[in-house]
Design an enzyme around this catalytic site. Structure first.
Site, PDB file in Angstrom:
ATOM      1  N   HIS A 258      18.717  11.827   3.596  1.00 46.91           N
ATOM      2  CA  HIS A 258      17.834  12.327   4.648  1.00 46.91           C
ATOM      3  C   HIS A 258      17.901  13.856   4.748  1.00 46.91           C
ATOM      4  O   HIS A 258      16.928  14.484   5.159  1.00 46.91           O
ATOM      5  CB  HIS A 258      18.211  11.719   6.001  1.00 46.91           C
ATOM      6  CG  HIS A 258      17.872  10.259   6.131  1.00 46.91           C
ATOM      7  ND1 HIS A 258      18.698   9.267   5.673  1.00 46.91           N
ATOM      8  CD2 HIS A 258      16.789   9.645   6.655  1.00 46.91           C
ATOM      9  CE1 HIS A 258      18.149   8.094   5.910  1.00 46.91           C
ATOM     10  NE2 HIS A 258      16.989   8.292   6.504  1.00 46.91           N
ATOM     11  N   ASP A 331      10.853   5.653  -0.894  1.00 50.23           N
ATOM     12  CA  ASP A 331      11.521   5.810   0.390  1.00 50.23           C
ATOM     13  C   ASP A 331      10.712   6.850   1.171  1.00 50.23           C
ATOM     14  O   ASP A 331       9.762   7.456   0.645  1.00 50.23           O
ATOM     15  CB  ASP A 331      12.963   6.266   0.188  1.00 50.23           C
ATOM     16  CG  ASP A 331      13.862   5.937   1.376  1.00 50.23           C
ATOM     17  OD1 ASP A 331      13.331   5.623   2.456  1.00 50.23           O
ATOM     18  OD2 ASP A 331      15.096   6.000   1.216  1.00 50.23           O
TER      19      ASP A 331
END
Length: 600
Positions: A258, A331
């Site tokens: 992230h 993703d």
């Protein structure tokens, strides 16, 4: 298939599915795009679609709002229109993904109404049709991350579970299939037809900051077995598309994708042995979709690009070597792991070039949609390449019943979501997962006397104390949080002095010196201390002197209830470690090996 098949109402203890023999993989299964003769609907629909509609099918962003008609400045900034319904129509979106922070998942009834509103927007006549040209009606992929455990966007009153690693500790494939069957059935009842689960990563790195308890195990064969069970539960029993993630494997990272780009140093042989088996199993089980990982894997892609943008990884390995013919989803494209090297517009184009079909959660959906559209018009991407992705996406929607039944019956939500039968089965499954690693202090079940329940968890600590009190124990709660100050630690010690035993909850204490200091101070009181790790099982490696150690793998309500039952003696511990617990000082030394667990 007029309606998704509902999990039958059963009493606790009864099986929802057949035993392990029901989990045998079908050798012919290769995902929804693997059939020799595509559905006539898919072919006809594809032929009728404009280029703009085709490109839109690749995009699955989040939209902000509790209803399809909720106006939001965020929608205006990202899509150029104010409401979720307008965003769906403007970009001809193939799907949307729900999050709590985008106000999509307040409660099951609201979610069902939002889903219906968005589907109605997608199915409404398009401008071309209003002008007399027939346009195809294509329902949305409505998705969320309902892995169970720490990653679950839909909470109570929906049925909750303790998560993948807890299921790995339970070693019961039927329980895993039932977990995802119930999860899928409840998602489908509120209009969610795709679940970005299960996690197929093999968590071989105890310091992994992003996977951890989201993985079933550190053993590839155990992960593969449970991934197979999860896929069958979601798709066969729940009529929801499963998405195995994160290819080519995110289990040995020390960096959170992230916020940065992790680097995997496995050799090709190690990848074959460790990372590949769960994905091979998912493909053999007929998984509808596989999600990419934003990781750099030099052995597989030497140019440093994340796997999401690597044609060698997505097309060469996943498509050609592993034979996956279903939908490849990226993703989230808002994650920094994929945004380190290229612009957002370039990322979208490169993901398609690499072989991705779904561009999930883009940072700038309107700009990235236009970038892909322009890349086709300019010749960088061929329309044939776009058609290949759209064909797979349409096939998944058709085969999972979304085309035939895109809407849900809002007045029937309560008949399916959080039913007594589902809740009872969830508790039964969870009761078999807590792992008593060691109990030299003889604290499970709790001895007579009073108990201080303290440590991490604004809800877990008081909930456990309340449950113990309700069972006739004398218990006091004192929450210290994840980073207790010296003053808080001192107060916990003072309170411990007034009790006979201490139960202290920890969460990822390997990364929290403050939690380590709390446990050390409580041990120094001379009281008997039970440490309950409510996240990763590795905490004991940094807690010297702990004699009694229990792992729950989550703080979900069912996990807390199981701890209360164990401490009360109503149930006996059954879980065994699905990972090794190494020494923090010397990772090569295993303190508690895979399979450890004091069971009755």
């Amino acid at each position: 298939m007029a309606r998704p098949r509902l999990v039958p109402a059963v009493a606790a203890g009864a099986a929802l599915v057949l035993g392990a023999t029901a989990l045998t993989a079908s050798p012919a299964a290769a995902g929804p795009g693997g059939h020799d003769r595509p559905h006539r609907w898919v072919q006809k629909t594809l032929q009728q679609m404009t280029l703009e509609q085709k490109v839109g099918q690749l995009f699955v962003p989040y939209v902000t709002g509790a209803t399809a008609d909720t106006a939001s400045p965020e929608n205006l900034a990202r899509f150029g229109v104010a409401t979720p319904a307008e965003a769906v129509q403007k970009l001809h979106l193939g799907g949307v993904i729900y999050f709590a922070w985008s106000d999509n998942t307040q409660d099951p009834q609201q979610i069902a109404a939002l889903s219906n509103g968005l589907q109605e927007a997608a199915l409404a006549p398009a401008d071309d049709e209003r002008r007399g040209k027939k346009a195809p009606a294509v329902p949305l992929t409505i998705a969320t991350d309902q892995e169970t455990g720490i990653v679950a966007r839909v909470g109570p009153p929906a049925t909750v579970f303790p998560g993948a690693m807890a299921l790995g500790a339970g070693r019961d494939l039927r329980a895993t299939r039932d977990t995802y069957a119930i999860t899928g059935t409840e998602l489908r009842a509120i209009g969610i037809n795709t679940d970005y689960a299960p996690d197929a990563d093999v968590n071989v790195n105890p310091a992994n900051p992003i996977i951890g308890v989201r993985s079933f195990s550190s053993r590839p064969e155990l992960v593969a077995d449970h991934v197979t069970a999860a896929v069958r539960g979601l798709q066969t029993d729940g009529s929801v598309s499963a998405v195995a993630k994160h290819f080519p494997g995110h289990g040995d990272t020390g960096t959170d994708s992230h916020s940065d780009l992790p680097v995997i140093t496995h050799t090709r042989a190690e990848w074959e042995e460790i990372d590949a088996p769960p994905f091979r199993a998912a493909i053999a089980a007929g998984v509808d979709s596989i999600m990419t990982a934003h990781i750099s894997f030099p052995e597989l892609e030497p140019n440093g690009d994340p796997s999401t943008l690597s044609k060698k990884v997505l097309t060469g390995m996943l498509r050609e070597e592993l034979g996956f013919q279903g939908v490849i989803a990226t993703d989230s494209l808002r994650m920094e792991g994929v945004r380190k090297k290229y612009s957002d517009e370039e990322i979208a184009i490169r993901a398609v070039e690499a072989g991705a079909d779904v561009l999930l959660d883009p940072q700038q959906p309107a700009l990235q949609y236009q970038a892909v559209l322009d890349a086709v018009r300019d010749g960088r991407l061929s329309e044939r390449r776009i058609d290949a992705s759209v064909r797979r996406i349409l096939a998944m929607k058709y085969e999972r019943g979304v085309v035939r039944d895109p809407l849900v019956k809002e007045h029937e939500v309560a008949r399916t979501v959080g039913t007594p039968a589902h809740l009872a089965r969830a508790q039964e499954i969870t009761d078999a997962t807590p792992t008593l690693v060691t109990d030299d202090a003889d604290l499970v079940p709790l001895p007579a006397g009073s108990t201080l329940v303290t440590g991490f968890g604004a809800t877990g600590v008081p909930a456990l104390a309340e449950k113990l009190t309700a069972r006739g124990h004398r218990a006091e709660a004192f929450t210290t949080g994840s980073t207790p100050t010296a003053a808080v630690v001192a107060e916990a010690v003072t309170k411990a002095d007034a009790h006979d035993t201490v139960v202290v909850m920890t969460s990822s204490a390997t990364k929290s010196p403050a939690q380590q200091q709390l446990v050390a101070a409580l041990l120094a009181t001379g009281k008997r201390v039970l440490v309950v790790a409510v996240a990763n099982p590795y905490d004991i490696s940094v807690l010297p002197g702990v004699q009694s150690y229990l792992v729950t793998y989550s703080t979900t309500p069912v996990a807390v209830e199981s701890v209360a039952r164990l401490l009360d003696g109503a149930i006996r511990p059954q879980g065994t470690l699905p990972v090794d617990i190494p020494s923090a000082a010397d990772p090569a030394t295993v303190l508690f090996p895979f399979g450890t667990g004091l069971t009755s």
